[in-house]
Write a protein that holds these residues in place. Sequence first.
Motif, PDB file in Angstrom:
ATOM      1  N   ARG A 109     -35.005 -16.801  20.914  1.00  0.00           N
ATOM      2  CA  ARG A 109     -34.773 -16.656  22.301  1.00  0.00           C
ATOM      3  C   ARG A 109     -34.221 -18.240  22.668  1.00  0.00           C
ATOM      4  NH1 ARG A 109     -40.538 -14.333  24.770  1.00  0.00           N
ATOM      5  NH2 ARG A 109     -40.022 -12.082  24.157  1.00  0.00           N
ATOM      6  N   LEU A 110     -34.663 -19.262  21.985  1.00  0.00           N
ATOM      7  CA  LEU A 110     -34.169 -20.659  22.005  1.00  0.00           C
ATOM      8  C   LEU A 110     -32.746 -20.634  21.749  1.00  0.00           C
ATOM      9  CD1 LEU A 110     -36.982 -22.526  20.271  1.00  0.00           C
ATOM     10  CD2 LEU A 110     -36.252 -23.029  22.913  1.00  0.00           C
ATOM     11  N   LEU A 111     -32.352 -19.889  20.882  1.00  0.00           N
ATOM     12  CA  LEU A 111     -30.858 -19.991  20.338  1.00  0.00           C
ATOM     13  C   LEU A 111     -29.985 -19.146  21.434  1.00  0.00           C
ATOM     14  CD1 LEU A 111     -31.296 -18.868  16.660  1.00  0.00           C
ATOM     15  CD2 LEU A 111     -29.964 -20.778  17.361  1.00  0.00           C
ATOM     16  N   LEU A 149     -30.319 -25.875  23.876  1.00  0.00           N
ATOM     17  CA  LEU A 149     -30.586 -26.240  22.715  1.00  0.00           C
ATOM     18  C   LEU A 149     -29.357 -27.049  21.845  1.00  0.00           C
ATOM     19  CD1 LEU A 149     -33.185 -25.917  20.609  1.00  0.00           C
ATOM     20  CD2 LEU A 149     -31.600 -23.810  19.586  1.00  0.00           C
ATOM     21  N   THR A 150     -29.631 -28.281  21.640  1.00  0.00           N
ATOM     22  CA  THR A 150     -28.619 -29.147  20.956  1.00  0.00           C
ATOM     23  C   THR A 150     -29.385 -30.044  20.099  1.00  0.00           C
ATOM     24  OG1 THR A 150     -28.952 -31.003  22.885  1.00  0.00           O
ATOM     25  CG2 THR A 150     -27.160 -29.128  23.060  1.00  0.00           C
ATOM     26  N   PRO A 151     -28.574 -30.618  19.104  1.00  0.00           N
ATOM     27  CA  PRO A 151     -29.192 -31.683  18.213  1.00  0.00           C
ATOM     28  C   PRO A 151     -29.893 -32.680  19.203  1.00  0.00           C
ATOM     29  CG  PRO A 151     -27.022 -31.272  17.637  1.00  0.00           C
ATOM     30  CD  PRO A 151     -27.312 -30.503  18.938  1.00  0.00           C
ATOM     31  N   GLU A 152     -29.217 -33.285  20.403  1.00  0.00           N
ATOM     32  CA  GLU A 152     -29.757 -34.341  20.983  1.00  0.00           C
ATOM     33  C   GLU A 152     -31.255 -33.880  21.780  1.00  0.00           C
ATOM     34  OE1 GLU A 152     -25.531 -34.689  20.506  1.00  0.00           O
ATOM     35  OE2 GLU A 152     -26.771 -33.074  21.689  1.00  0.00           O
ATOM     36  N   LYS A 177     -48.043 -19.511  27.862  1.00  0.00           N
ATOM     37  CA  LYS A 177     -46.948 -18.619  27.162  1.00  0.00           C
ATOM     38  C   LYS A 177     -45.943 -19.327  26.810  1.00  0.00           C
ATOM     39  CE  LYS A 177     -45.048 -16.615  31.403  1.00  0.00           C
ATOM     40  NZ  LYS A 177     -44.795 -15.429  32.268  1.00  0.00           N
ATOM     41  N   PHE A 178     -44.870 -18.815  26.103  1.00  0.00           N
ATOM     42  CA  PHE A 178     -43.793 -19.097  25.607  1.00  0.00           C
ATOM     43  C   PHE A 178     -42.553 -18.882  26.623  1.00  0.00           C
ATOM     44  CE2 PHE A 178     -39.319 -18.651  23.828  1.00  0.00           C
ATOM     45  CZ  PHE A 178     -39.514 -19.886  23.063  1.00  0.00           C
ATOM     46  N   ASP A 179     -41.857 -20.030  27.110  1.00  0.00           N
ATOM     47  CA  ASP A 179     -40.994 -20.076  28.096  1.00  0.00           C
ATOM     48  C   ASP A 179     -39.900 -20.983  27.558  1.00  0.00           C
ATOM     49  OD1 ASP A 179     -39.857 -19.434  31.203  1.00  0.00           O
ATOM     50  OD2 ASP A 179     -39.841 -21.507  30.827  1.00  0.00           O
ATOM     51  N   VAL A 180     -38.679 -20.328  27.453  1.00  0.00           N
ATOM     52  CA  VAL A 180     -37.473 -21.168  26.920  1.00  0.00           C
ATOM     53  C   VAL A 180     -37.221 -22.660  27.521  1.00  0.00           C
ATOM     54  CG1 VAL A 180     -35.086 -20.972  26.356  1.00  0.00           C
ATOM     55  CG2 VAL A 180     -36.290 -19.005  25.783  1.00  0.00           C
TER      56      VAL A 180
END
Length: 508
Positions: free
Chosen positions: A255-257, A262-265, A230-233
Amino acid sequence: MAPPSPTIYRSFAEQVRRQPDRAAFELPGGRRITYRETARTVERIAARLVADGVTPGDRVAMQVDKSPEAIALYLATLRIGGVFLPLNTAYTDAETEYFIGDARPRVLVCSPRRRAGHAHREGDGLVVETLGAQGDGTLMEGDGHHDEVFDASADDPAAILYTSGTTGRSKGAVLTHGNLASNCRALLEAWRFTDQDRLIHALPIFHVHGLFVAANMTLTAGACMYYLPKFDVDTVVDLLPRATVLMGVPTFYTRLLKSDRLTPEACASMRLFVSGSAPLLASDHQAFEARTGHAILERYGMTETGMNTTNPYEGGPRKPGTVGKPLPGTEIRVVDGETGRTLPDGEVGSVEVRGPNVFSGYWQLPEKTAAEFRADGFFITGDLGRIDEDGYLCIVGRGKDLVISGGYNIYPKEIEELLDAHPAVLESAVIGVPHPDFGETVVAVVVPAPGQEPRESELLEFIAGDLARFKHPRAVRVEEALPRNVMGKVQKAELRKRYRDLFAGSDA
């Protein structure tokens, strides 16, 4: 005429021959399952299905938890010429009764814990097998191998997927081997998907997106998928540095936001984020690009057609609020729903599609099938849309969501976009409910942004300058969340039911 493309199964078999030791699946905990190992599992399951009496054209129904063996069951069904019928794991035994009675499968594969609930169905031509999330169950018993491969033509049925059934009974859309193969080939080309890709697969596999887009593309390209139950952040963010593609629904990105990780790297190795199955909020599209440097690619599809359009991978902007242009080989038009006349760009009308991806018809419903196709072969999707100045398709809603108030057509999405722009609103859904004077009138259901308390008067004043008076909602209701199905689509039928008596007895 180009030669017919290989079926999904034969394309998978070619990858087994070409790179048998490459990982097809990487599971949480680090376990790898190669293409060769997957093929052996397919052969074992195929032997079991044949022993159960499955012959070409017979249906094989599956209602199990997500596992690599469940994908092998799908491939085994295609290998022997069966017709695959995936069922939502959320369906109760009573709901499953309808699908079993309608499709009449030869085999039903369920999770071990649901075996007792299906015991009464066994017999009368139906065999019940079990398959657990860890590869356990009766389906995996025995070590037989079925060596033959059914020589499927493009027109042979490969799968039946039941529509969501928001109005009336669900209908079984019959998808052919040609439908699946042609759509997969178009997506591989459009999204530049190759055997070098590493896909994060966190979608369910009883739906077009998780099975016929994500899994088909991976297995026919010879790529690898990080296969999550399932989806888990946190799990997804952990995988981003090793992955190249994420296919998700809008909820994934919302949710990711919320994650500081959550970064460019973190996204440095990623080349593509895809969103579908429900509209992505423009604010989330913009926020994700600002946070990561990646513009999410939105596309448009449906049960009956697979994918129809996509925003560009390259060579043009990925525009929030649009679903892009037709995939290679697919035609899209917007017409007057009554006359079938093609409308000028910018006008809202019925979205219709024609191409090798379009299903062959509804299972055992020839009259319904005929009613959904134009004489020239275009399928009437039931969606309303318009073509913008760049040739991109914009979906404005379902035909059944159109509100007709006092004789005027009102498109909910126009109002929703304005409401969503208010800082106190996270998202909204606009519906039509019965009204004694106008026949139908507009009601807005809004979800507050964090820490906000939207007021009806404030919201109506905010949108008033951009809408004709007849489009103004006659009521605004605040809810903690909008009702959604498992793929994230807002269930407006549920909202209409909830508020259908709002104006009962009113003379306003």
